[in-house]
Design an enzyme around this catalytic site. Structure first.
Site, PDB file in Angstrom:
ATOM      1  N   THR A  78       0.841  -1.206   0.000  1.00  0.00           N
ATOM      2  CA  THR A  78       0.000   0.000   0.000  1.00  0.00           C
ATOM      3  C   THR A  78       0.872   1.250   0.000  1.00  0.00           C
ATOM      4  O   THR A  78       0.649   2.187  -0.784  1.00  0.00           O
ATOM      5  CB  THR A  78      -0.937  -0.017   1.223  1.00  0.00           C
ATOM      6  OG1 THR A  78      -1.770  -1.172   1.134  1.00  0.00           O
ATOM      7  CG2 THR A  78      -1.795   1.239   1.280  1.00  0.00           C
ATOM      8  N   GLN A 179       0.885  -8.874  -6.631  1.00  0.00           N
ATOM      9  CA  GLN A 179       0.355 -10.230  -6.765  1.00  0.00           C
ATOM     10  C   GLN A 179       1.170 -11.071  -7.745  1.00  0.00           C
ATOM     11  O   GLN A 179       0.899 -12.259  -7.911  1.00  0.00           O
ATOM     12  CB  GLN A 179      -1.102 -10.191  -7.249  1.00  0.00           C
ATOM     13  CG  GLN A 179      -2.078  -9.670  -6.223  1.00  0.00           C
ATOM     14  CD  GLN A 179      -2.328 -10.659  -5.080  1.00  0.00           C
ATOM     15  OE1 GLN A 179      -2.061 -11.839  -5.194  1.00  0.00           O
ATOM     16  NE2 GLN A 179      -2.835 -10.154  -3.972  1.00  0.00           N
ATOM     17  N   HIS A 201       4.578 -10.043   2.132  1.00  0.00           N
ATOM     18  CA  HIS A 201       3.684 -11.080   2.695  1.00  0.00           C
ATOM     19  C   HIS A 201       2.900 -11.837   1.633  1.00  0.00           C
ATOM     20  O   HIS A 201       2.243 -12.829   1.933  1.00  0.00           O
ATOM     21  CB  HIS A 201       2.752 -10.488   3.756  1.00  0.00           C
ATOM     22  CG  HIS A 201       1.623  -9.641   3.254  1.00  0.00           C
ATOM     23  ND1 HIS A 201       0.337 -10.119   3.182  1.00  0.00           N
ATOM     24  CD2 HIS A 201       1.569  -8.369   2.817  1.00  0.00           C
ATOM     25  CE1 HIS A 201      -0.472  -9.151   2.741  1.00  0.00           C
ATOM     26  NE2 HIS A 201       0.262  -8.082   2.501  1.00  0.00           N
ATOM     27  N   THR A 237      12.815   4.760  10.503  1.00  0.00           N
ATOM     28  CA  THR A 237      13.786   3.737  10.863  1.00  0.00           C
ATOM     29  C   THR A 237      13.486   2.440  10.117  1.00  0.00           C
ATOM     30  O   THR A 237      12.336   2.013  10.051  1.00  0.00           O
ATOM     31  CB  THR A 237      13.747   3.492  12.392  1.00  0.00           C
ATOM     32  OG1 THR A 237      14.069   4.728  13.034  1.00  0.00           O
ATOM     33  CG2 THR A 237      14.733   2.413  12.814  1.00  0.00           C
ATOM     34  N   CYS A 325     -15.453  -5.145   1.893  1.00  0.00           N
ATOM     35  CA  CYS A 325     -16.417  -4.735   2.915  1.00  0.00           C
ATOM     36  C   CYS A 325     -15.973  -3.401   3.483  1.00  0.00           C
ATOM     37  O   CYS A 325     -14.884  -3.294   4.023  1.00  0.00           O
ATOM     38  CB  CYS A 325     -16.447  -5.755   4.036  1.00  0.00           C
ATOM     39  SG  CYS A 325     -17.789  -6.921   3.864  1.00  0.00           S
TER      40      CYS A 325
HETATM   41  N1  PLP Z   1      -1.579  -4.236  -4.528  1.00  0.00           N
HETATM   42  C1  PLP Z   1      -2.151  -5.435  -4.739  1.00  0.00           C
HETATM   43  C2  PLP Z   1      -2.355  -5.917  -6.135  1.00  0.00           C
HETATM   44  C3  PLP Z   1      -2.554  -6.215  -3.645  1.00  0.00           C
HETATM   45  O1  PLP Z   1      -3.131  -7.394  -3.858  1.00  0.00           O
HETATM   46  C4  PLP Z   1      -2.337  -5.731  -2.336  1.00  0.00           C
HETATM   47  C5  PLP Z   1      -2.781  -6.487  -1.150  1.00  0.00           C
HETATM   48  O2  PLP Z   1      -3.815  -7.124  -1.153  1.00  0.00           O
HETATM   49  C6  PLP Z   1      -1.711  -4.481  -2.173  1.00  0.00           C
HETATM   50  C7  PLP Z   1      -1.346  -3.768  -3.292  1.00  0.00           C
HETATM   51  C8  PLP Z   1      -1.440  -3.924  -0.823  1.00  0.00           C
HETATM   52  O3  PLP Z   1      -0.326  -4.562  -0.233  1.00  0.00           O
HETATM   53  P1  PLP Z   1      -0.094  -4.561   1.344  1.00  0.00           P
HETATM   54  O4  PLP Z   1      -1.039  -5.561   1.911  1.00  0.00           O
HETATM   55  O5  PLP Z   1       1.326  -4.969   1.509  1.00  0.00           O
HETATM   56  O6  PLP Z   1      -0.339  -3.178   1.834  1.00  0.00           O
END
Ligand code: PLP
Length: 387
Positions: A78, A179, A201, A237, A325
């Protein structure tokens, strides 16, 4: 602490997140214990942390086809997406264009800049002619993801780069590869993209760490201000253990990618074929030839996905609906809407996303649980959902 995974029969939500790989955990543990230093410092403990950070940066850079100085570590996908879109735009202002099926981290950031969205085909792949029509010398930023998080469609990133070079030569290109990394050679796919994002993750690394590649010739203005870390592009940091875990997960993922794609692709095919055969009214979303190997996305006529998920959860099957949601209200998926899938059909959307840890047993469990659950819902039996 009770482990949430107790009673879990099949984890089919790898697009949401993946279990931590042992390689990542092992690499992280020393940094969480004796190697706790702040890499911005000058003394021995700090220098040891700096060394670990630098080595991880080299590894991440190589796996993303970038130079170490081009990698900016962030708190996840994000933040990387927001830095690419908002920071990229601040560095080079102008009109913004993105695909209609971007993750909200790109879509909502781009919306604050008045972005125009490029449509996708019924298969969930960006419409290149329509995109070309939106490009001009006024456009300074174009965002098209590598693989979609809901329906798994792979976007023709090199062809988008060609169009951008031809019609919007000043524009910086953003590619959200969050993804994609488990399934695709992101270095190759995004070789001509200036700004590329990943998140640990999603490929067996820890949560809360990601990266933005800022290739030479591209620029971002920081959105987080402070100590000037990451060559002033992202203050804060460093999450050294997280970065080291991400690098280890990345290396292990890339090393086994070909074999995993083949094996998981076969599992996905059996799952999707099995559902279509067993449940009338199941329609697969998008064509498999455009999709990453781990994505099985279907719509099920006459069923509310949320109610189905409750029944599946009770059976130990972890899956997801392709709808977000927000404050208790289910929002129809913008991805399915962009593919021309109407509201009633989209309401029955089920995403089963497989990963490297998925097994034949997971597929068997899903194929055993889903048909009777759909039957129950269609017969109007109360599930307790919505009480
Ligand atoms: N972009 C895509 C295509 C995602 O699938 C996701 C998470 O679901 C994100 C960005 C956001 O990543 P993060 O969960 O590391 O903030």
């Amino acid at each position: 602490m009770a482990l949430a995974s107790e009673g879990m029969v099949a984890y089919l939500d790898s697009a949401a997140t993946t279990p931590l790989r042992s390689e990542a955990l092992e690499a992280m543990l020393p940094l969480l214990t004796e190697g706790f230093g702040n890499p911005s410092g000058a003394h021995a403990v700090a220098r040891a942390a700096r060394k670990a950070l630098d080595e991880a940066r080299e590894q991440v850079a190589e796996l993303l086809g970038a130079r170490p100085a081009e990698v900016v570590f962030t708190s996840g996908g994000t933040e990387a997406d927001n830095l690419a879109v908002l920071g990229g735009h601040a560095a080079r202002p102008g009109a913004v264009v993105c695909s209609a099926i971007e993750h909200h981290a790109v879509l909502h950031a781009a919306a604050t800049l008045g972005a125009r969205t490029a449509p996708v085909t019924a298969e969930g792949v960006i419409d290149l002619d329509a995109l070309a029509g939106l490009l001009s010398s006024e456009v300074s930023l174009v965002a098209v993801m590598a693989a979609n998080n809901e329906v798994g469609t792979v976007q023709p990133v090199p062809a988008v780069a060609d169009l951008v070079a031809e019609h919007a030569p000043q524009a910086q290109m953003v590619c959200d590869a969050v993804q994609a990394f488990s399934w695709l050679d992101v270095a190759q796919l995004t070789a001509r993209v200036g700004l590329v994002t990943v998140s640990a993750h999603k490929f067996g690394g820890p949560k809360g760490v990601g990266a933005l590649v800022v290739r030479r010739g591209s620029r971002v203005r920081p959105i987080l201000h402070g100590g000037g870390q990451e060559h002033d592009r992202r203050s804060g940091t460093h999450n050294v253990a997280g970065v080291v875990g991400m690098a280890a997960a990345m290396a292990a993922t890339a090393a086994e990618r070909t074999a995993v794609v083949e094996r998981v692709g076969r599992l996905r095919d059996r799952l999707a074929d099995g559902l279509v055969a067993a449940v009338p009214g199941v329609v697969e979303t998008g064509s498999r030839r455009h999709k990453i190997a781990g994505n099985c996305h279907v719509t099920i006529a006459g069923v509310e996905a949320e109610a189905l998920l409750v029944l599946l959860d009770a059976e130990g099957i972890c899956a997801s609906a392709a709808s977000a949601c927000a404050s208790g209200a289910t929002q129809p998926s913008h991805v399915l809407a962009a593919m021309g899938i109407d509201g009633p059909r989209a309401a029955g959307a089920l995403r089963l996303s497989l990963g490297r840890a998925s097994t034949e047993g997971d597929v068997d469990a899903a194929l055993a649980a889903i048909p009777p659950a759909v039957e129950r819902l269609r017969s109007g039996e109360s599930t307790g959902f919505g009480r």
